[in-house]
Design an enzyme around this catalytic site. Sequence first.
Site, PDB file in Angstrom:
ATOM      1  N   LYS A 117       0.817  -1.207   0.000  1.00  0.00           N
ATOM      2  CA  LYS A 117       0.000   0.000   0.000  1.00  0.00           C
ATOM      3  C   LYS A 117       0.857   1.268   0.000  1.00  0.00           C
ATOM      4  O   LYS A 117       0.425   2.330  -0.422  1.00  0.00           O
ATOM      5  CB  LYS A 117      -0.866   0.033   1.270  1.00  0.00           C
ATOM      6  CG  LYS A 117      -1.806  -1.111   1.447  1.00  0.00           C
ATOM      7  CD  LYS A 117      -2.551  -0.940   2.797  1.00  0.00           C
ATOM      8  CE  LYS A 117      -3.320  -2.179   3.155  1.00  0.00           C
ATOM      9  NZ  LYS A 117      -3.950  -2.038   4.502  1.00  0.00           N
TER      10      LYS A 117
ATOM     11  N   GLU B 293       8.287   3.333  -5.440  1.00  0.00           N
ATOM     12  CA  GLU B 293       8.286   2.708  -4.124  1.00  0.00           C
ATOM     13  C   GLU B 293       8.444   3.787  -3.046  1.00  0.00           C
ATOM     14  O   GLU B 293       9.130   4.784  -3.257  1.00  0.00           O
ATOM     15  CB  GLU B 293       9.469   1.749  -4.118  1.00  0.00           C
ATOM     16  CG  GLU B 293       9.497   0.539  -3.287  1.00  0.00           C
ATOM     17  CD  GLU B 293       8.320  -0.047  -2.583  1.00  0.00           C
ATOM     18  OE1 GLU B 293       7.396   0.675  -2.205  1.00  0.00           O
ATOM     19  OE2 GLU B 293       8.386  -1.253  -2.329  1.00  0.00           O
TER      20      GLU B 293
ATOM     21  N   ASP C  39      14.210  -0.533   2.395  1.00  0.00           N
ATOM     22  CA  ASP C  39      14.710  -0.884   3.726  1.00  0.00           C
ATOM     23  C   ASP C  39      15.719  -2.024   3.548  1.00  0.00           C
ATOM     24  O   ASP C  39      16.901  -1.777   3.299  1.00  0.00           O
ATOM     25  CB  ASP C  39      13.492  -1.283   4.585  1.00  0.00           C
ATOM     26  CG  ASP C  39      13.824  -1.475   6.044  1.00  0.00           C
ATOM     27  OD1 ASP C  39      15.012  -1.505   6.380  1.00  0.00           O
ATOM     28  OD2 ASP C  39      12.895  -1.598   6.869  1.00  0.00           O
TER      29      ASP C  39
ATOM     30  N   GLY D  32      15.581  -3.988   1.041  1.00  0.00           N
ATOM     31  CA  GLY D  32      15.736  -4.083  -0.407  1.00  0.00           C
ATOM     32  C   GLY D  32      15.123  -5.344  -1.001  1.00  0.00           C
ATOM     33  O   GLY D  32      15.083  -5.495  -2.218  1.00  0.00           O
TER      34      GLY D  32
HETATM   35  C1  PRP Z   1       7.030  -1.652   2.958  1.00  0.00           C
HETATM   36  C2  PRP Z   1       7.275  -0.629   1.870  1.00  0.00           C
HETATM   37  C3  PRP Z   1       8.067  -1.382   0.836  1.00  0.00           C
HETATM   38  C4  PRP Z   1       8.797  -2.427   1.638  1.00  0.00           C
HETATM   39  C5  PRP Z   1      10.236  -2.064   1.768  1.00  0.00           C
HETATM   40  O1  PRP Z   1       5.889  -2.384   2.639  1.00  0.00           O
HETATM   41  O2  PRP Z   1       6.088  -0.077   1.372  1.00  0.00           O
HETATM   42  O3  PRP Z   1       7.226  -1.983  -0.122  1.00  0.00           O
HETATM   43  O4  PRP Z   1       8.185  -2.480   2.944  1.00  0.00           O
HETATM   44  O5  PRP Z   1      10.910  -2.934   2.632  1.00  0.00           O
HETATM   45  P1  PRP Z   1      12.127  -3.845   2.173  1.00  0.00           P
HETATM   46  O6  PRP Z   1      13.094  -2.963   1.423  1.00  0.00           O
HETATM   47  O7  PRP Z   1      12.684  -4.315   3.502  1.00  0.00           O
HETATM   48  O8  PRP Z   1      11.615  -4.969   1.339  1.00  0.00           O
HETATM   49  P2  PRP Z   1       5.103  -3.283   3.696  1.00  0.00           P
HETATM   50  O9  PRP Z   1       5.509  -4.713   3.509  1.00  0.00           O
HETATM   51  O10 PRP Z   1       5.260  -2.700   5.063  1.00  0.00           O
HETATM   52  O11 PRP Z   1       3.613  -3.168   3.188  1.00  0.00           O
HETATM   53  P3  PRP Z   1       2.663  -1.866   3.040  1.00  0.00           P
HETATM   54  O12 PRP Z   1       3.315  -0.950   2.026  1.00  0.00           O
HETATM   55  O13 PRP Z   1       1.390  -2.445   2.531  1.00  0.00           O
HETATM   56  O14 PRP Z   1       2.542  -1.229   4.386  1.00  0.00           O
END
Ligand code: PRP
Length: 180
Positions: free
Chosen positions: A46, A101, A105, A107
């Site tokens: 989201k 995006e 975090d 990645g």
């Molecule tokens: C968050 C964010 C990215 C992802 C990044 O999504 O929106 O898509 O984490 O993290 P990473 O680099 O460690 O993979 P989340 O899974 O929290 O879902 P949301 O956007 O629906 O809250």
Amino acid sequence: MKSLHPELERILIPAESIQRRVIELAGQISQDFQGVDRLYLVGILKGAFIFLADLARQLEVPHSVDFMALSSYGKTTTSGAVRIIMDLREPVEGQHLMIVEDILDTGHTLSYLYRTLKERNPASIHTCVLVRKTRPRQDVPVDYLGFEIPDVWVVGYGLDYADRHRTLPYIAELKRSAGK
Ligand code: PRP
């Protein structure tokens, strides 16, 4: 001025700075993709919906918008397994893709998505990320970056904590006590 929510430590990026940077990013992208038939924006739900909405409305190149949703099991483990729970509506072969995006975090999400979409033979594939944490992560190309931030838990402007604080106009640091 409204006081900060008790779960929040401080404002990390004020709303005005985000808006200014979004305009700059859109300007850069518009320049770089001048003459392209259509830029295909892929927002990741989201979190990216607010950033994508603001960015898209500042673009001066023809574009379309679609979304994907991914679920990740990698937040607390090192596996980083990612799964598509909602896919794009159309094939993207021959399209100029821009993955949008909110945050990079570990990645894992972007890296998985980049590889997956590349296999679909787009004409080109680029990434636009609003904030990137300063920390070790999967190697993934970021073509357009809004801000580099410290490795703290952040919310607002699409980012949530347990689905809270997502629609704040700024990005704030969450108190450590809130994450317990
Ligand atoms: C968050 C964010 C990215 C992802 C990044 O999504 O929106 O898509 O984490 O993290 P990473 O680099 O460690 O993979 P989340 O899974 O929290 O879902 P949301 O956007 O629906 O809250």
